[in-house]
Motif scaffolding. Structure first.
Motif, PDB file in Angstrom:
ATOM      1  N   PRO A 411       0.834  -1.210   0.000  1.00 38.39           N
ATOM      2  CA  PRO A 411       0.000   0.000   0.000  1.00 38.39           C
ATOM      3  C   PRO A 411       0.869   1.262   0.000  1.00 38.39           C
ATOM      4  O   PRO A 411       1.939   1.311   0.623  1.00 38.39           O
ATOM      5  CB  PRO A 411      -0.796  -0.106   1.304  1.00 38.39           C
ATOM      6  CG  PRO A 411      -0.738  -1.553   1.685  1.00 38.39           C
ATOM      7  CD  PRO A 411       0.587  -2.053   1.185  1.00 38.39           C
ATOM      8  N   GLU A 412       0.388   2.283  -0.699  1.00 32.78           N
ATOM      9  CA  GLU A 412       1.083   3.565  -0.703  1.00 32.78           C
ATOM     10  C   GLU A 412       0.533   4.441   0.429  1.00 32.78           C
ATOM     11  O   GLU A 412      -0.233   3.971   1.273  1.00 32.78           O
ATOM     12  CB  GLU A 412       0.945   4.209  -2.086  1.00 32.78           C
ATOM     13  CG  GLU A 412       1.606   3.344  -3.157  1.00 32.78           C
ATOM     14  CD  GLU A 412       1.743   4.019  -4.500  1.00 32.78           C
ATOM     15  OE1 GLU A 412       1.469   5.245  -4.609  1.00 32.78           O
ATOM     16  OE2 GLU A 412       2.149   3.331  -5.460  1.00 32.78           O
ATOM     17  N   ALA A 413       0.923   5.711   0.460  1.00 31.71           N
ATOM     18  CA  ALA A 413       0.598   6.580   1.600  1.00 31.71           C
ATOM     19  C   ALA A 413      -0.900   6.705   1.837  1.00 31.71           C
ATOM     20  O   ALA A 413      -1.346   6.896   2.976  1.00 31.71           O
ATOM     21  CB  ALA A 413       1.208   7.965   1.378  1.00 31.71           C
ATOM     22  N   ASN A 414      -1.695   6.573   0.772  1.00 30.62           N
ATOM     23  CA  ASN A 414      -3.148   6.686   0.915  1.00 30.62           C
ATOM     24  C   ASN A 414      -3.817   5.358   1.242  1.00 30.62           C
ATOM     25  O   ASN A 414      -5.046   5.256   1.259  1.00 30.62           O
ATOM     26  CB  ASN A 414      -3.763   7.275  -0.349  1.00 30.62           C
ATOM     27  CG  ASN A 414      -3.554   6.384  -1.571  1.00 30.62           C
ATOM     28  OD1 ASN A 414      -2.872   5.356  -1.489  1.00 30.62           O
ATOM     29  ND2 ASN A 414      -4.119   6.785  -2.694  1.00 30.62           N
ATOM     30  N   GLY A 415      -3.013   4.315   1.473  1.00 34.53           N
ATOM     31  CA  GLY A 415      -3.565   3.014   1.827  1.00 34.53           C
ATOM     32  C   GLY A 415      -3.963   2.160   0.645  1.00 34.53           C
ATOM     33  O   GLY A 415      -4.399   1.019   0.832  1.00 34.53           O
ATOM     34  N   LYS A 416      -3.834   2.658  -0.585  1.00 36.62           N
ATOM     35  CA  LYS A 416      -4.215   1.919  -1.781  1.00 36.62           C
ATOM     36  C   LYS A 416      -2.989   1.256  -2.420  1.00 36.62           C
ATOM     37  O   LYS A 416      -1.860   1.732  -2.288  1.00 36.62           O
ATOM     38  CB  LYS A 416      -4.879   2.846  -2.798  1.00 36.62           C
ATOM     39  CG  LYS A 416      -6.141   3.545  -2.278  1.00 36.62           C
ATOM     40  CD  LYS A 416      -7.234   2.553  -1.958  1.00 36.62           C
ATOM     41  CE  LYS A 416      -8.507   3.260  -1.505  1.00 36.62           C
ATOM     42  NZ  LYS A 416      -9.565   2.295  -1.100  1.00 36.62           N
ATOM     43  N   ARG A 417      -3.242   0.152  -3.124  1.00 37.41           N
ATOM     44  CA  ARG A 417      -2.194  -0.561  -3.848  1.00 37.41           C
ATOM     45  C   ARG A 417      -2.283  -0.214  -5.331  1.00 37.41           C
ATOM     46  O   ARG A 417      -3.385  -0.082  -5.877  1.00 37.41           O
ATOM     47  CB  ARG A 417      -2.340  -2.075  -3.655  1.00 37.41           C
ATOM     48  CG  ARG A 417      -2.331  -2.520  -2.189  1.00 37.41           C
ATOM     49  CD  ARG A 417      -2.614  -4.013  -2.083  1.00 37.41           C
ATOM     50  NE  ARG A 417      -2.862  -4.432  -0.705  1.00 37.41           N
ATOM     51  CZ  ARG A 417      -1.930  -4.863   0.138  1.00 37.41           C
ATOM     52  NH1 ARG A 417      -0.672  -4.948  -0.266  1.00 37.41           N
ATOM     53  NH2 ARG A 417      -2.241  -5.215   1.369  1.00 37.41           N
ATOM     54  N   TYR A 418      -1.137  -0.139  -5.999  1.00 38.31           N
ATOM     55  CA  TYR A 418      -1.114   0.249  -7.405  1.00 38.31           C
ATOM     56  C   TYR A 418      -0.230  -0.707  -8.203  1.00 38.31           C
ATOM     57  O   TYR A 418       0.889  -1.034  -7.793  1.00 38.31           O
ATOM     58  CB  TYR A 418      -0.586   1.682  -7.555  1.00 38.31           C
ATOM     59  CG  TYR A 418      -1.515   2.720  -6.960  1.00 38.31           C
ATOM     60  CD1 TYR A 418      -2.470   3.354  -7.751  1.00 38.31           C
ATOM     61  CD2 TYR A 418      -1.448   3.038  -5.603  1.00 38.31           C
ATOM     62  CE1 TYR A 418      -3.337   4.293  -7.205  1.00 38.31           C
ATOM     63  CE2 TYR A 418      -2.307   3.970  -5.049  1.00 38.31           C
ATOM     64  CZ  TYR A 418      -3.253   4.602  -5.859  1.00 38.31           C
ATOM     65  OH  TYR A 418      -4.109   5.525  -5.311  1.00 38.31           O
TER      66      TYR A 418
END
Length: 431
Positions: A411-418
């Protein structure tokens, strides 16, 4: 045509003519199930023609083609599913009705509604010789390991639970983690189905195995390790795939030592599933890292060989080789003819139900990519066919997950995975 009523739900019969099909609807049938492969007789209707006639009559059509010598549990279960899901009485047919009855009674015995020693008498009372079903059941009872296949129709992928009946230990092979490329949604429905089966059967998971880094679905190996604590493994040459795709993804921080798995198998390595010993065969060609798992009389051949009516795997992925694929296939076909082969995908050609089990002998006799083939002719055939195939729609999505053992991006800083999606890296792709 002759017919025999088995139950209010099922009638078995000989081949109907196309002209006779409308009368089936008039007689109260809701569905027709064809258990006959095409081409057995010159005047036999083909499946497409029969399907059209059945649907014109307002009936539901199903196609589970079998021969007496090649019936598998997948065929039996497909027969059962069709009968159970049909909107009313089913008219199941082959040439004489014997194969349709055979599929029915095998399912009844496997599910405990009939005893094996009752089968022949059941058949005689209805005019059928079911000695083939008796032999099938005897072979099935003696088989080790017990193999249960799970088909994912979205991707055509096969997952397997491979169990030692004596110790109740099992391995899970090529598990699927759900992913929808349109919405970006992920899920664990298919992996959870495996876990539910393991719990229902009272099994314990000894291994979670992938045959190679898949290009058309995400691996659920990491998820299942979290759920079961079982070790994960893959072929040792996965490090070569990691190094190759590290460049495609411009991913310098990717570890390319295979440390995402608990064990990397070299050619000839062995592992235990309870009292069973598995052996690893390095089987490159489809990918650089592909392996075959040989467990008892069962070989899990991934995407090297498909069912006999579907040929062999493509060899045009980065690192693939038709020449290497032929060598791998030759090693598999050198196994005893009775060795059971379990494939990694089935795409239900001709509208038939999904199948995934064959034998070495059947492949040598009936697979048009293999029967009477030479290395030179195979390479020419494979390379010509591969030039016409589009890349799998998930290849760029899946490889960045699967070369990390099924781990999703962090996960990135916003909690989402990319996912990272490179453009124009696969040369010569067919649109």
């Amino acid at each position: 045509m002759t017919s025999v009523k088995i139950s209010d739900r099922l009638t078995v019969a000989s081949q109907p003519t196309l002209d006779a099909i409308p009368a089936l609807a008039d007689n109260g049938f809701a569905a027709v199930l064809n258990n006959r492969p095409g081409g057995e007789e010159r005047d036999q209707p083909d499946s497409a023609g029969e399907k059209a006639a059945v649907e014109r009559a307002g009936l539901v059509y199903g196609f589970v083609p079998v021969t007496g010598a090649t019936i598998t549990e997948a065929d039996v279960r497909a027969f059962q599913r069709f009968v159970a899901a049909a909107p009313g009485p089913v008219y199941a047919h082959c040439r004489s009705g014997t194969r349709s009855t055979t599929l029915h009674v095998i399912g009844e015995v496997l599910d405990g509604r009939m005893k094996a020693d009752e089968v022949e008498a059941f058949g005689r009372a209805r005019g059928f010789d079911l000695s083939g079903a008796v032999r099938w059941l005897a072979r099935h009872a003696a088989q080790s390991p017990r193999v249960t296949g799970f088909h994912d129709p979205r991707t055509g992928s096969m997952q397997y639970v491979v169990a030692d009946p004596a110790t109740k230990q099992c391995a899970i092979i090529d598990p699927v983690y759900d992913f929808d490329e349109k919405s970006g949604a992920t899920g664990t429905a298919h992996a959870d189905e495996l876990l539910a089966y393991v719990a229902r059967e009272g099994l314990s998971v000894a291994w979670i195995l992938d045959t190679h880094p898949h290009a058309d679905h995400f691996s659920a190996a990491h998820y299942l390790k979290q759920k079961t604590g079982a070790p994960t493994a893959i072929g040792a040459h996965v490090v070569d795939v990691q190094r190759l795709w590290q460049g495609f993804y411009n991913w310098p921080e990717l570890k390319t030592d295979g440390s995402q798995w608990d064990r990397l198998f070299a050619d000839g390595d062995s592992f235990a599933i309870g009292g069973l010993t598995g052996r690893v065969m390095f089987s490159p060609g489809h990918t650089l890292a592909s392996v075959t798992y040989l467990i008892g009389d069962a070989a899990f051949v991934h995407d090297t060989i498909f069912m006999p009516d579907s040929g062999t795997a493509r060899a045009d992925f980065p690192g693939g080789s038709a020449d290497a694929l032929w060598s791998s296939i030759s090693a598999i076909l050198a196994l005893p003819d009775e060795t059971r082969l379990f494939t990694g995908h089935d795409y239900e050609p001709g509208g038939r139900a999904a199948k995934w089990e064959s034998t070495v002998g059947e492949q040598k006799r009936a697979n048009p990519h293999l029967a009477g083939m030479t290395r030179e002719r195979f390479i020419a055939l494979r390379e010509a066919r591969d030039r016409t195939l589009p890349m799998p729609k998930l290849i760029l999505h899946a490889l960045q997950v699967n070369i990390r053992g099924g781990r999703l991006p962090e996960p990135e800083a916003n909690g989402k995975r990319y996912l990272k999606f490179p453009l124009d890296v696969l040369e010569g792709a067919t649109w």
